[in-house]
Design an enzyme around this catalytic site. Structure first.
Site, PDB file in Angstrom:
ATOM      1  N   ARG A  11       5.341  -5.474   2.853  1.00 19.08           N
ATOM      2  CA  ARG A  11       4.417  -3.920   2.667  1.00 19.08           C
ATOM      3  C   ARG A  11       2.698  -5.361   1.961  1.00 19.08           C
ATOM      4  NH1 ARG A  11       6.611   0.014  -1.531  1.00 19.08           N
ATOM      5  NH2 ARG A  11       5.560  -1.734  -2.968  1.00 19.08           N
ATOM      6  N   ARG A  46     -23.483  -3.947  -4.001  1.00 24.23           N
ATOM      7  CA  ARG A  46     -22.776  -2.275  -3.620  1.00 24.23           C
ATOM      8  C   ARG A  46     -23.581  -1.683  -2.189  1.00 24.23           C
ATOM      9  NH1 ARG A  46     -23.193   3.019  -3.772  1.00 24.23           N
ATOM     10  NH2 ARG A  46     -21.040   3.823  -4.148  1.00 24.23           N
ATOM     11  N   HIS A  61     -21.057   0.324   1.389  1.00 23.16           N
ATOM     12  CA  HIS A  61     -20.304   0.598   1.871  1.00 23.16           C
ATOM     13  C   HIS A  61     -19.673   0.095   2.801  1.00 23.16           C
ATOM     14  CE1 HIS A  61     -20.926   4.579  -0.494  1.00 23.16           C
ATOM     15  NE2 HIS A  61     -20.235   5.009   0.063  1.00 23.16           N
ATOM     16  N   LYS A 119      -0.739   1.416  -0.196  1.00 23.33           N
ATOM     17  CA  LYS A 119      -0.742   1.262  -1.154  1.00 23.33           C
ATOM     18  C   LYS A 119      -2.805   0.551  -1.555  1.00 23.33           C
ATOM     19  CE  LYS A 119       3.101  -0.310  -4.727  1.00 23.33           C
ATOM     20  NZ  LYS A 119       3.168   0.824  -5.357  1.00 23.33           N
ATOM     21  N   LEU A 151       4.894   5.999   0.533  1.00 20.33           N
ATOM     22  CA  LEU A 151       4.497   5.048   0.646  1.00 20.33           C
ATOM     23  C   LEU A 151       5.709   4.151   0.783  1.00 20.33           C
ATOM     24  CD1 LEU A 151       2.534   2.529   0.029  1.00 20.33           C
ATOM     25  CD2 LEU A 151       4.471   2.737  -2.668  1.00 20.33           C
TER      26      LEU A 151
HETATM   27  N1  PDD Z   1       4.435   2.872  -8.547  1.00 16.41           N
HETATM   28  N2  PDD Z   1       5.287   6.446  -4.421  1.00 16.41           N
HETATM   29  C1  PDD Z   1       3.740   6.195  -4.604  1.00 16.41           C
HETATM   30  C2  PDD Z   1       3.106   6.017  -4.818  1.00 16.41           C
HETATM   31  C3  PDD Z   1       4.421   5.059  -5.641  1.00 16.41           C
HETATM   32  O1  PDD Z   1       2.966   4.471  -6.456  1.00 16.41           O
HETATM   33  C4  PDD Z   1       5.484   4.453  -5.872  1.00 16.41           C
HETATM   34  C5  PDD Z   1       5.795   2.882  -6.974  1.00 16.41           C
HETATM   35  C6  PDD Z   1       6.598   4.317  -5.470  1.00 16.41           C
HETATM   36  C7  PDD Z   1       7.894   3.079  -5.425  1.00 16.41           C
HETATM   37  O2  PDD Z   1       7.261   2.341  -4.548  1.00 16.41           O
HETATM   38  P1  PDD Z   1       8.549   0.945  -4.580  1.00 16.41           P
HETATM   39  O3  PDD Z   1      10.304   1.494  -4.768  1.00 16.41           O
HETATM   40  O4  PDD Z   1       8.053   0.201  -4.362  1.00 16.41           O
HETATM   41  O5  PDD Z   1       8.316   0.800  -6.249  1.00 16.41           O
HETATM   42  C8  PDD Z   1       6.306   5.553  -4.143  1.00 16.41           C
HETATM   43  C9  PDD Z   1       4.010   1.710  -8.320  1.00 16.41           C
HETATM   44  C10 PDD Z   1       5.247   0.852  -9.568  1.00 16.41           C
HETATM   45  C11 PDD Z   1       3.371   1.617  -9.438  1.00 16.41           C
HETATM   46  O6  PDD Z   1       2.094   2.244  -9.065  1.00 16.41           O
HETATM   47  O7  PDD Z   1       3.603   1.242 -10.240  1.00 16.41           O
END
Ligand code: PDD
Length: 298
Positions: free
Chosen positions: A66, A114, A116, A161, A217
């Protein structure tokens, strides 16, 4: 339990965590980066949160895949190979005292004036730290948690992420300010996920979770639950969940690496089913804990 690997770069202290910054292991108070890092000025980077139980990493290859997908999506070349990631993370874990840890890692586009536009020369910053991973409270497994629904006002690349989490931060804080533990987000009449978690409901004794795509996500915990359901021949569908279906669900869960599987027993102030984690939650949770136990002894 694995032994700490020592390197010449290592520092040590009785009670201060050791973190990783650009190839070096240093005390947290000694880890510094420039204010011109694009993570600071633009939120230009991606991250992962990986649990470790008895210092054994939970689904590392899934997290690294990921991470690679997130880096590709924002056009940063992965600065480390999978093997280098694994070695660096394991060394970090072994240099910190706690058995159960939550590893946070982030890669930013690095230091540049800085502007963009992407810098001409790529020089990503890699930072990792680890904190003790708290056991889920027994109260949560008895009473579950409360959640509220909020409008999903995030961008449409939620599969990345990204460290730019302002929308998630504001949504989660709104839930907390209203006395709830999580916000379940609604976009165009459908539930996408939580502010920091994925979403499952139980409907007609079948588990339902929204399909992967740009609006949520692809959670590692979510994927394990899907796998468990398939192994145990429990009905599971990856399909959209309307707001009405959410409110009429037999059970609602939110899932993440740190929350594991939390049963939502109050939604928008209304009690779900009988206000306790339901039978499907107990069944999946048992299998999930079994998976963790196997990891601990590996
Ligand atoms: N976040 N969706 C979002 C928006 C998230 O931020 C997270 C996890 C998940 C779950 O993903 P996973 O099972 O891979 O942890 C879904 C982490 C824990 C954080 O931002 O701290």
């Amino acid at each position: 339990m694995k032994k700490p690997i020592s390197t010449s770069n290592n520092e040590s202290s009785q009670d201060e965590p050791i973190v990783y910054l650009n190839g070096k292991y240093v005390l947290l108070s000694h880890a510094h980066i420039s204010v011109l890092d694009r993570g600071f000025t633009f939120g230009d980077g991606v991250y992962e949160v990986i649990p470790a139980y008895d210092k054994n990493l939970f689904r590392l290859q899934h997290h690294l895949q990921r991470l690679n997908d997130s880096l590709t999506a924002i056009k940063i070349s992965n600065p480390l190979t999978a093997q280098q990631w694994q070695q660096s993370i394991e060394q970090l874990i072994n240099n910190n005292p706690y058995d159960d840890q939550s590893i946070y890692l982030q890669v930013t586009r690095g230091i540049a004036p800085r502007d963009h536009r992407f810098p001409h020369k790529e020089n990503p910053t890699v930072f990792m730290m680890t904190t003790p991973l708290e056991e889920q409270s027994s109260e949560m497994s008895v009473s579950g948690i409360s959640a509220i629904t909020l409008n999903d006002n995030r961008w449409k690349n939620c599969h990345i992420k990204s460290i730019s989490l302002l929308a998630n931060v504001l949504l989660l804080q709104e839930a907390l300010d209203k006395g709830a533990k999580e916000a379940i987000l609604l976009r165009d009449g459908y539930a996408t996920e939580g502010a920091a978690s994925n979403l499952f409901i139980v409907q007609n004794d079948c588990l339902i979770t929204p399909p992967k795509g740009p609006l949520l996500l692809p959670g590692i915990t979510r994927d394990l639950i899907v796998e468990i359901a398939q192994q145990q021949k429990i009905c599971l569908k990856e399909q959209n969940i309307s707001e009405t279906e959410l409110h009429n669900a037999q059970e609602i869960w939110v899932t993440s690496s740190t929350k594991e599987i939390a049963a939502v027993t109050r939604l928008d102030g209304k009690i779900i089913a009988d206000g306790k984690p339901g039978p499907h939650w107990h069944k999946i949770m048992q299998a999930y804990q079994g998976y963790k136990r196997t990891l601990r002894t590996s």
